[in-house]
Scaffold this motif. Structure first.
Motif, mmCIF file in Angstrom:
data_model
loop_
_atom_site.group_PDB
_atom_site.id
_atom_site.type_symbol
_atom_site.label_atom_id
_atom_site.label_comp_id
_atom_site.label_asym_id
_atom_site.label_seq_id
_atom_site.Cartn_x
_atom_site.Cartn_y
_atom_site.Cartn_z
ATOM 1 N N VAL A 1 0.863 -1.184 0.000
ATOM 2 C CA VAL A 1 0.000 0.000 0.000
ATOM 3 C C VAL A 1 0.894 1.226 0.000
ATOM 4 C CG1 VAL A 1 -1.837 1.244 1.189
ATOM 5 C CG2 VAL A 1 -1.719 -1.258 1.360
ATOM 6 N N MET A 2 0.648 2.181 -0.886
ATOM 7 C CA MET A 2 1.404 3.433 -0.908
ATOM 8 C C MET A 2 0.557 4.532 -0.286
ATOM 9 S SD MET A 2 1.521 3.858 -5.063
ATOM 10 C CE MET A 2 1.635 5.655 -5.217
ATOM 11 N N LEU A 3 1.199 5.289 0.621
ATOM 12 C CA LEU A 3 0.474 6.236 1.453
ATOM 13 C C LEU A 3 1.302 7.502 1.619
ATOM 14 C CD1 LEU A 3 -2.124 6.232 3.380
ATOM 15 C CD2 LEU A 3 -0.523 5.640 5.192
ATOM 16 N N ASP A 4 0.658 8.676 1.580
ATOM 17 C CA ASP A 4 1.361 9.938 1.800
ATOM 18 C C ASP A 4 1.536 10.197 3.291
ATOM 19 O OD1 ASP A 4 1.545 10.310 -0.891
ATOM 20 O OD2 ASP A 4 0.054 11.909 -1.023
ATOM 21 N N ALA A 5 2.569 10.957 3.636
ATOM 22 C CA ALA A 5 2.916 11.202 5.040
ATOM 23 C C ALA A 5 2.306 12.481 5.587
ATOM 24 C CB ALA A 5 4.436 11.261 5.187
ATOM 25 N N ASP A 6 1.604 13.249 4.774
ATOM 26 C CA ASP A 6 1.151 14.577 5.192
ATOM 27 C C ASP A 6 -0.210 14.585 5.871
ATOM 28 O OD1 ASP A 6 -0.504 14.047 3.061
ATOM 29 O OD2 ASP A 6 0.214 15.691 1.796
ATOM 30 N N GLY A 7 -0.822 13.414 6.050
ATOM 31 C CA GLY A 7 -2.132 13.335 6.684
ATOM 32 C C GLY A 7 -3.296 13.480 5.734
ATOM 33 N N SER A 8 -3.034 13.547 4.433
ATOM 34 C CA SER A 8 -4.116 13.697 3.457
ATOM 35 C C SER A 8 -4.810 12.378 3.151
ATOM 36 C CB SER A 8 -3.579 14.307 2.159
ATOM 37 O OG SER A 8 -2.610 13.455 1.563
ATOM 38 N N MET A 9 -4.181 11.256 3.481
ATOM 39 C CA MET A 9 -4.755 9.934 3.254
ATOM 40 C C MET A 9 -4.894 9.234 4.599
ATOM 41 S SD MET A 9 -2.441 8.792 -0.014
ATOM 42 C CE MET A 9 -2.440 9.753 -1.548
#
Length: 299
Positions: free
Chosen positions: A103-111
């Motif tokens: 799973v690819m996930l952003d670190a900025d809290g948008s996902m």
């Protein structure tokens, strides 16, 4: 055709049922980071317990991003990648991942990591590749400007016309896939356009694709590295290149019809505030001091 499944924010019950994957399929989450010390605590604290491996790809942060990650999750895997680009970071994370599902996930809290179960569920039921969409029932965005929305709609329409596909959201990077798909996708992009490369190659390779609704949240703190015109042009260039030059190793398998998985997104809200990294690091330092003192007493 719309395939309806009942999916909850927690790991779906159907995840434990026999399927193409092992009933105990392991999950690796890959998170590229760049100066995300204030955002990462929210992301890691909302990581579901059933996730087996969290990989942070860093190497260029000037803050305490890596230290915060280690303080919050002792088993976090840190990959140092000093080259610039989201695509570079993701490919390094994919190479390090050991899970059956990535799973690819952003670190900025948008996902929201709590949505991971919705992405994993279709991979247990005959699908190879699952992408999030902000533009189907249950999805949405708190961050999409009119300009970005118009650009995404145009690029998505162009991609569908060229690929004979039915994507609803081309430029959104919440994606999960079976790890063995990496050999088929042969990823090469270095920047944000890797999301387009993934989506185009998945379609051209004939992978079984599903879309699930996803709610894109506002970035918790800091400025985004995304630049609308520059990255829009890179997406367009990647789309043209992939559709004309890339030859799928599946020898032109017939593209599968994209299916959409429907669910109802919870209306429960949750606090999303920047976290002082010192509040995370201080307890970890204190614990290390206590352990060192205890060891000294027994020496």
């Amino acid at each position: 055709m719309v395939r309806q499944l009942s999916i909850s924010p927690q790991l779906p019950a159907l995840f434990s049922e026999p399927g193409i994957l092992s009933p105990q399929a392991s999950i690796s989450v890959v998170i590229p980071t760049l100066n995300e010390e204030k955002n990462l605590p929210w992301v890691l604290r909302r990581m579901p317990a059933y996730v087996d491996e969290v990989i942070i790809v860093d190497g260029r942060s000037q803050d305490n991003t890596v230290e915060v990650a280690k303080a919050l999750r002792a088993d976090v895997v840190v990959v140092n990648e000093t080259r610039k680009g989201k695509g570079v970071a993701l490919r390094a994370g994919f190479a390090a991942a050991t899970g059956d599902i990535i799973v690819m996930l952003d670190a900025d809290g948008s996902m929201d990591p709590q949505e991971i179960g919705w992405f994993v569920a279709p991979l247990q039921h005959d699908f190879d590749f699952v992408k999030g969409s902000r533009h189907v029932t249950g999805g949405g965005s708190e961050d999409l400007t009119r300009l970005r929305k118009a650009g995404n709609r145009a690029l998505t329409g162009l991609a569908n016309a060229v690929l004979h596909s039915n994507y609803s959201d081309l430029c959104y990077g919440y994606i999960a896939f079976r790890r063995e798909c990496l050999e088929v996708l042969e990823l090469q992009s270095d920047g944000f356009e890797i999301e387009t490369e993934l989506i185009v190659r998945a379609a051209r390779a004939g992978l079984r694709i599903a879309e699930v609704p996803s709610l894109e949240l506002d970035r918790i703190s800091g400025a985004s590295n995304l630049q609308t015109f520059r990255d829009g042009w890179r997406v367009l260039h990647t789309l043209a290149r992939e559709c004309t030059l890339w030859e799928a190793p599946t020898a032109g398998a017939r593209p599968e019809a994209l299916r959409r998985v429907k669910y109802t997104y919870s209306n429960v809200r949750f606090p999303r505030l920047p976290v002082d990294p010192h509040s995370v690091l201080a307890p970890a330092v204190k614990q290390e001091a206590l352990v060192a003192a205890a060891v000294g007493q027994h020496a």
